[in-house]
Design an enzyme around this catalytic site. Sequence first.
Site, mmCIF file in Angstrom:
data_model
loop_
_atom_site.group_PDB
_atom_site.id
_atom_site.type_symbol
_atom_site.label_atom_id
_atom_site.label_comp_id
_atom_site.label_asym_id
_atom_site.label_seq_id
_atom_site.Cartn_x
_atom_site.Cartn_y
_atom_site.Cartn_z
ATOM 1 N N TRP A 285 0.833 -1.204 0.000
ATOM 2 C CA TRP A 285 0.000 0.000 0.000
ATOM 3 C C TRP A 285 0.863 1.248 0.000
ATOM 4 O O TRP A 285 0.547 2.221 -0.686
ATOM 5 C CB TRP A 285 -0.988 -0.020 1.164
ATOM 6 C CG TRP A 285 -1.924 -1.186 1.079
ATOM 7 C CD1 TRP A 285 -2.016 -2.235 1.947
ATOM 8 C CD2 TRP A 285 -2.891 -1.454 0.047
ATOM 9 N NE1 TRP A 285 -2.971 -3.129 1.521
ATOM 10 C CE2 TRP A 285 -3.517 -2.672 0.363
ATOM 11 C CE3 TRP A 285 -3.274 -0.781 -1.116
ATOM 12 C CZ2 TRP A 285 -4.521 -3.235 -0.444
ATOM 13 C CZ3 TRP A 285 -4.275 -1.337 -1.919
ATOM 14 C CH2 TRP A 285 -4.880 -2.545 -1.568
ATOM 15 N N ASP B 109 -1.802 6.681 6.300
ATOM 16 C CA ASP B 109 -2.807 5.729 5.844
ATOM 17 C C ASP B 109 -3.049 4.783 7.020
ATOM 18 O O ASP B 109 -2.199 3.968 7.356
ATOM 19 C CB ASP B 109 -2.278 4.969 4.620
ATOM 20 C CG ASP B 109 -3.246 3.882 4.138
ATOM 21 O OD1 ASP B 109 -4.294 3.674 4.768
ATOM 22 O OD2 ASP B 109 -2.932 3.253 3.098
ATOM 23 N N LYS C 239 -11.964 -2.149 6.660
ATOM 24 C CA LYS C 239 -11.131 -2.998 7.501
ATOM 25 C C LYS C 239 -11.633 -2.951 8.945
ATOM 26 O O LYS C 239 -11.942 -3.957 9.533
ATOM 27 C CB LYS C 239 -9.660 -2.554 7.462
ATOM 28 C CG LYS C 239 -9.084 -2.365 6.054
ATOM 29 C CD LYS C 239 -8.682 -3.656 5.392
ATOM 30 C CE LYS C 239 -8.359 -3.597 3.915
ATOM 31 N NZ LYS C 239 -7.554 -2.504 3.412
HETATM 32 C C1 LIG Z 1 -6.969 -2.066 2.008
HETATM 33 C C2 LIG Z 1 -5.985 -0.988 2.090
HETATM 34 C C3 LIG Z 1 -5.932 0.058 1.144
HETATM 35 C C4 LIG Z 1 -6.817 0.103 -0.075
HETATM 36 O O1 LIG Z 1 -8.098 0.419 0.283
HETATM 37 P P1 LIG Z 1 -9.232 0.656 -0.822
HETATM 38 O O2 LIG Z 1 -10.335 1.190 0.027
HETATM 39 O O3 LIG Z 1 -9.523 -0.675 -1.426
HETATM 40 O O4 LIG Z 1 -8.741 1.623 -1.825
HETATM 41 C C5 LIG Z 1 -4.996 1.054 1.335
HETATM 42 N N1 LIG Z 1 -4.164 1.045 2.381
HETATM 43 C C6 LIG Z 1 -4.175 0.065 3.302
HETATM 44 C C7 LIG Z 1 -3.218 0.111 4.446
HETATM 45 C C8 LIG Z 1 -5.090 -0.988 3.191
HETATM 46 O O5 LIG Z 1 -5.102 -1.959 4.100
#
Ligand SMILES: *Cc1c(COP(=O)(O)O)cnc(C)c1O
Length: 355
Positions: free
Chosen positions: A100, A167, A191
């Site tokens: 990511w 993030d 998540k």
């Molecule tokens: C799942 C995830 C993403 C991507 O998320 P989307 O909502 O599918 O764009 C980005 N960063 C992290 C750390 C993730 O776990």
Amino acid sequence: MIHNFNAGPSILPKEVLEQAAQSVLNYNNTGLSILEMGHRTPEFTAVMEEARALVKELMNLDDDHQVLFLHGGASTQFMQVPMNFLDPKDTSAYADTGVWSSKAIKEAKLFSKVDVVCSSKEKNYSFIPNDFAVPNDAKYFHITTNNTIYGTQWQSIPKTSNVMVADMSSDIFSRQLNFNEFGLIYAGAQKNMGPAGVNLVVVNQNILGKVKHTIPTMMDYRNHIAEGSMLNTPPVFAVYVCMLTLRWLKSIGGISAVEKLNQQKAELLYNEIDNNELFKTNVVKEDRSKMNVCFVMNDPNLEKPFYEYLKSNGVYGIKGHRLSGGFRASLYNALPLSSVEYLVELMQEFKQSQA
Ligand SMILES: *Cc1c(COP(=O)(O)O)cnc(C)c1O
């Protein structure tokens, strides 16, 4: 009974699902489904306002930090962040700690120079770097607080003079941090805070509006703030279910309470991995994630039978990511301790069956 260790979309509290199901049929006795109400109605405006207020309360945010629910998933933030903070001659700094992060870096490079100040790529992202310097002139420093695929997590947030951007998709609301220290936090909801289809952005409004170029309307955080996160039609159902999940989190004691529970769950599972000779983890001990526990078997030939054994016993969503292999148990807020206890029992039983 199913024990849901999915990495995302992932487990939600049962009472949240029940309430959401009811509201799809008849929202608050209005005779209308939550899915067929206008987003500017008093009913939905109240949902949006409560969701934003709960984020503010649970994260203990000051008045400079604005809460937004936006479309496009965390991946859209990979470009929206640089678009709002970088002119072509600027520099930004990124830590490369997994898939990511590297996707975020790729997008930032479309806007200006990126300084990748550290990377754990050479060791298959099995650790969090701690020896690096961030240039003072970098407009912000971006980290991925929890690496969902490789199972590593920043245990503390690095102190730099730069604006911090994080993030937090896979560990948002899982542990106490001083969230006001961040310039911007983003997280896909699916998540640890709700269903897919919406992402949370927390941004310090004082850092906005400093770039010289114009920003497309939908990409400019200031427009979303001015319109109370309703610049266009928000993903109403996803926001509603996030609101229910945040209510649930508050009802169980907020972030500090769930952090204790998350700590217990992670300890229990890592303890079994460390003590059961069939299993091991490739993640460096100090950097182990409390959200996504990645592990493998010492004998790779046993992975398939063990996986089948788990499956036949109701353990769901525990296959490792295709990039890291083995197993990944995601221990998000809504996963009860009893599910981890159950998994640990199965690990012990499987070991006995091999003796
Ligand atoms: C799942 C995830 C993403 C991507 O998320 P989307 O909502 O599918 O764009 C980005 N960063 C992290 C750390 C993730 O776990």
